[in-house]
Write a protein that holds these residues in place. Structure first.
Motif, PDB file in Angstrom:
ATOM      1  N   ALA A  87      49.468  46.234  41.590  1.00  0.00           N
ATOM      2  CA  ALA A  87      48.094  46.229  41.086  1.00  0.00           C
ATOM      3  C   ALA A  87      47.131  46.342  42.264  1.00  0.00           C
ATOM      4  O   ALA A  87      47.489  46.090  43.420  1.00  0.00           O
ATOM      5  CB  ALA A  87      47.825  44.957  40.302  1.00  0.00           C
ATOM      6  N   ALA A  88      45.882  46.735  41.985  1.00  0.00           N
ATOM      7  CA  ALA A  88      44.874  46.897  43.030  1.00  0.00           C
ATOM      8  C   ALA A  88      44.623  45.567  43.732  1.00  0.00           C
ATOM      9  O   ALA A  88      44.481  44.526  43.088  1.00  0.00           O
ATOM     10  CB  ALA A  88      43.576  47.426  42.430  1.00  0.00           C
ATOM     11  N   PHE A  91      40.777  44.014  42.997  1.00  0.00           N
ATOM     12  CA  PHE A  91      40.324  44.077  41.613  1.00  0.00           C
ATOM     13  C   PHE A  91      39.163  43.098  41.421  1.00  0.00           C
ATOM     14  O   PHE A  91      39.283  41.907  41.732  1.00  0.00           O
ATOM     15  CB  PHE A  91      41.470  43.715  40.678  1.00  0.00           C
ATOM     16  CG  PHE A  91      41.155  43.904  39.227  1.00  0.00           C
ATOM     17  CD1 PHE A  91      41.353  45.129  38.615  1.00  0.00           C
ATOM     18  CD2 PHE A  91      40.654  42.863  38.458  1.00  0.00           C
ATOM     19  CE1 PHE A  91      41.072  45.316  37.274  1.00  0.00           C
ATOM     20  CE2 PHE A  91      40.365  43.030  37.126  1.00  0.00           C
ATOM     21  CZ  PHE A  91      40.572  44.259  36.529  1.00  0.00           C
ATOM     22  N   GLY A 126      38.683  53.109  36.695  1.00  0.00           N
ATOM     23  CA  GLY A 126      39.542  51.936  36.840  1.00  0.00           C
ATOM     24  C   GLY A 126      40.407  51.625  35.638  1.00  0.00           C
ATOM     25  O   GLY A 126      40.801  50.473  35.440  1.00  0.00           O
ATOM     26  N   THR A 128      43.615  52.554  34.971  1.00  0.00           N
ATOM     27  CA  THR A 128      44.956  52.133  35.372  1.00  0.00           C
ATOM     28  C   THR A 128      44.922  50.753  36.013  1.00  0.00           C
ATOM     29  O   THR A 128      45.789  49.906  35.746  1.00  0.00           O
ATOM     30  CB  THR A 128      45.566  53.160  36.341  1.00  0.00           C
ATOM     31  OG1 THR A 128      45.580  54.453  35.706  1.00  0.00           O
ATOM     32  CG2 THR A 128      46.974  52.777  36.736  1.00  0.00           C
ATOM     33  N   SER A 129      43.924  50.509  36.845  1.00  0.00           N
ATOM     34  CA  SER A 129      43.817  49.198  37.503  1.00  0.00           C
ATOM     35  C   SER A 129      43.685  48.078  36.487  1.00  0.00           C
ATOM     36  O   SER A 129      44.314  47.022  36.619  1.00  0.00           O
ATOM     37  CB  SER A 129      42.615  49.180  38.457  1.00  0.00           C
ATOM     38  OG  SER A 129      42.834  50.043  39.545  1.00  0.00           O
ATOM     39  N   HIS A 133      46.506  45.267  36.036  1.00  0.00           N
ATOM     40  CA  HIS A 133      46.096  43.896  36.325  1.00  0.00           C
ATOM     41  C   HIS A 133      46.393  42.983  35.140  1.00  0.00           C
ATOM     42  O   HIS A 133      46.944  41.879  35.316  1.00  0.00           O
ATOM     43  CB  HIS A 133      44.600  43.868  36.651  1.00  0.00           C
ATOM     44  CG  HIS A 133      44.095  42.517  37.056  1.00  0.00           C
ATOM     45  ND1 HIS A 133      44.263  42.011  38.321  1.00  0.00           N
ATOM     46  CD2 HIS A 133      43.437  41.552  36.358  1.00  0.00           C
ATOM     47  CE1 HIS A 133      43.725  40.809  38.395  1.00  0.00           C
ATOM     48  NE2 HIS A 133      43.217  40.506  37.213  1.00  0.00           N
TER      49      HIS A 133
END
Length: 765
Positions: A87-88, A91, A126, A128-129, A133
């Motif tokens: 994951a980012a 975030f 964002g 996909t993020s 998450h």
């Protein structure tokens, strides 16, 4: 359900049927009776070669081979795949969306269905993020782990085959080789059967359509999160569930992300530049991260340097151009743009040359030459592709962020002939001028007359009518409220292109709107831009009109001496031009400025001259407005009888012309003030209430506050303390919302009422 020893049971059943012993079987195979016995008791593995020989020896026709495979699958340890990509790291925000996803998981009530969430949004927003998450937060709840696939939905010729993804999922879940045989429907059934025993989180990223993913959707107990850059109505229809249309970060969230990458100190040192950067990045997480990387690569440059580059339409996308295809903005937006039909591409390109973030269907229709209905259909396609978005006020207008506008502009320059771009600019400008002319005359009947039109019939020339009927006050006011900033930007752009008189005319036409709403900042910008355009063109009418507007707003802003200088200059020019209509309004503005300086005799003379000029050009509205204001001047001079006669005459004229418009509310208000001074308090209240009703309908916020104050004074004189306080508080709230410093005076007025009525228990004098 077969027992775990079904293979051995079948061997003994077939052996007895054939009249054979274990020794007989051993004689027909290459294995000893001892080894066969141990295998049948589970002490040796079911080796595929041995199983095949036993199956042949007992003439089982594949039954034993099948049972051996099933038994081997059953004994294999259960797989728990954890396929989520990282994951980012940075975030930020998205709390409301995470709450929606949590709520969907908790409140799922549809029997037989998985918890389904479809996250849609434009490039780099964002999606996909958010999916990764949230999935990472909840995956521990699911015994089947987490499955992930990038479906590459918009990539031309690269969309992922769902059958291959399905086989990968089956393998990851520990299914044997037999599970990968058969049709895709049969494999999907096995996949759902496995997930029914061990529910999982399934993330399908960048999907193209419902058809691409329908065999990958799990059943009850599992969760599936899908992301798409395009609207997926068919998927939502079939699967239901939560639909998230992901918006960009808030300004504060985007700044938090920028701080996380470049440091609190750099952002704190240049807060305005930092805010400009995230705004010009469209508040898109990936764009902010790319900008942050740019800042880190150029540590000696200021944030303002980057903000300035992002402000440049021609250089903006250079910041986001890279050899890495995942962060090269041209390639990323190309996926959406190239998927459009030719008409949608053209409308998108032309929208990019409108020098404003907000666009309306009518404006794009005028610009493109298409019908408004065709444009609305096209804009709907662009919105579903997330190449534009509905403005916060609703779908009447659309918004295109800075990056998409720069991309569309570059496409237009490359793909449209220069002559067509010029025609599109001119059609758009003519439509705005024509519509602003209609709006000004609706707000103040016949205010513009014919002196502020171009040499052609503008609306018929572009073929698109104004989005409100002729004379529709409320429609015109709403249009001005939404379009004034765009019109000012368009006028500024027209001046840089040398587009002629429209560059000063367009700002000048908004004068009635600015006067009614007291939108001083926009008014000052419009009048300054208009004057600069008129001066560059050496247009005497334009200089006169723009100087008039500038003088008026300077007076409204409290710079009255400067305002008088400009108004006198405007009157001089309009006298030379013989423009009595415009000169009358300048004299009217001059009289108001004189009143602010308590030069009541000068104000009286200017109002009387304005009335004469209005009567000469046949503008009854002007006569009514002047008489209402002249009533106040006579009141200031102590001529209350004349003041009342003028106010009554103004009201009669206003009711005959426009009973539900500002001229009527002004006349009611002024007559109420005169009656209040003459101690006819209840009669004054009647007119104040009538003025309030009209001002509320017409959204005259400043005028509403003014009348509420007068009404409070009347109620105080009648001894109605509660009513007076309520009226003052309402006025204070309006003035505070308008950032008018007079809001501070309201508390003093309330304190006065408390002393008069609360302590002495008698009406205020």
């Amino acid at each position: 359900m077969r027992s775990i020893n079904s293979f051995a049971e079948a061997v003994h059943r077939l052996r007895r049927r054939r009249g054979m012993t274990i020794g007989d079987i051993a004689a027909r195979t290459n294995y000893s009776a001892s080894y066969l016995s141990k295998m049948l008791h589970g002490a040796r593995p079911l080796a595929p070669a041995l199983v095949s020989e036993v199956d042949r020896a007992l003439r089982a026709e594949g039954e034993l081979e099948k049972l051996a495979r099933e038994q081997d699958d059953a004994r294999r340890p259960l797989a728990r795949p954890m396929q989520l990509p990282p994951a980012a790291a940075d975030f930020v925000g998205r709390e409301s969306y995470l709450h929606q996803l949590d709520a969907a998981l908790i409140t799922q009530t549809r029997p037989g269905a998985a918890v389904t969430a479809v996250i849609e949004g434009g490039f780099w927003v964002g999606k996909t993020s958010l999916a990764l998450h949230w999935a990472a937060r909840v995956q521990q709840r699911f015994s089947g782990g987490c499955l992930f696939a990038d479906m590459r939905g918009l990539a031309p010729g690269s969309a992922v085959d769902p059958g291959g993804v399905l086989d990968g999922f089956l393998h990851a879940l520990g299914a044997g080789i037999d599970a990968l045989r058969g049709t895709i429907e049969e494999r999907a059934a096995r996949y759902r059967s496995l997930l029914a025993q061990r529910p999982a989180v399934v993330v399908l990223d960048n999907i193209a359509s419902y058809d691409q993913v329908r065999h990958l959707l799990p059943g009850a107990g599992s969760v599936v999160v899908l992301t798409s850059r395009e609207h997926q109505p068919s998927l939502l229809l079939h699967s239901g569930g939560l639909h998230i249309d992901l918006s960009p970060l808030s300004t504060e969230e985007a700044l938090t992300l920028l701080r996380a990458r470049v440091g609190e100190a750099r952002v704190g040192a240049e807060p305005e530049a930092a805010e400009a950067i995230v705004r010009r990045c469209g508040r898109l997480p990936m764009a902010v991260l790319v900008a942050a990387e740019r800042i880190q690569q150029h540590p000696h440059d200021s944030l303002q340097d980057l903000a300035d580059q992002l402000a440049n339409e021609k250089r903006r996308l250079d910041v986001f151009t890279s050899s890495d295809p995942t962060v090269n903005i041209h390639g990323v937006i190309d996926l959406s743009y190239l998927a459009l039909a030719p008409r949608e591409r053209r409308v998108f390109r032309l929208a990019g040359i409108i020098p404003a973030s907000f666009i309306s269907a009518e404006a794009v229709a005028a610009q493109s030459g298409l019908s408004p209905d065709a444009v609305r259909e096209t804009l709907d396609v662009l919105r579903h592709a997330h190449l534009i978005e509905a403005a916060p006020a609703g779908a009447v207008r659309m918004r295109m962020n800075h990056l998409l506008r720069a991309y569309a502009y570059q496409r237009a320059v490359v793909e449209e002939p220069l002559s067509e771009l010029e025609r599109a600019h001119d059609r758009l400008l003519r439509w705005y001028v024509a519509t602003a002319w209609k709006a000004s005359n609706a707000l103040a009947p016949n205010w513009a007359g014919s002196g502020l039109t171009l040499d052609v019939e503008l609306d018929t020339d572009v073929g698109v009518a104004a989005p409100f009927p002729a004379g529709d006050y409320h429609g015109a006011l709403a249009w001005c409220e939404t379009e004034a900033p765009t019109a000012i930007e368009l006028a500024r752009h027209a001046r840089s292109r040398g587009a002629g008189d429209a560059a000063w005319m367009l700002p000048a036409l908004f004068l009635p709107y600015f006067y009614l709403t007291k939108n001083w900042s926009a008014w000052l910008t419009a009048s300054t831009e208009g004057l600069a355009a008129a001066q560059s063109l050496k247009s005497a009418p334009g200089i006169a009109r723009s100087t008039q507007s500038l003088g008026w707003v300077l007076h409204e802003l409290g710079r009255t001496e400067e305002g008088i200088e400009h108004l006198l200059r405007a009157i001089e020019l309009q006298t030379e031009l013989g423009d009595d209509r415009a000169r009358a309004w300048s004299e009217f503005g001059l009289a108001a400025a004189y009143t602010a300086l308590d030069r009541h005799d000068d104000a009286k003379a200017a109002y009387e001259l304005a009335e004469t000029l209005f009567a000469r050009v046949g503008l009854d509205l002007g006569v009514a407005v002047v008489r209402a204001m002249l009533s106040g001047t006579h009141q200031n001079l102590g001529n209350t009888d004349d003041a009342r006669a003028l106010a009554e005459n103004a009201l009669a004229r206003a009711l005959a012309i426009a009973p539900k418009q500002p001229v009527a509310s002004l006349a009611h208000h002024q007559l109420g003030l005169v009656l209040l001074q003459q101690h006819h308090v209840r009669a004054a209240l009647t007119h104040f209430d009538a003025a309030l009703a009209v001002r509320r309908i017409g959204r005259e916020r400043w005028g509403e506050a003014e009348t509420l104050v007068a009404r409070a004074e009347a109620l105080a004189k009648l001894g109605d303390a509660d009513g007076a306080r309520a009226s003052y508080r309402a006025a204070g709230a309006i003035l505070e919302s308008l950032q008018d410093p007079r809001a501070l005076d309201i508390q003093a007025q309330i304190a006065t009422i408390n002393v008069c009525l609360g302590v002495r228990d008698e009406p205020c004098a």
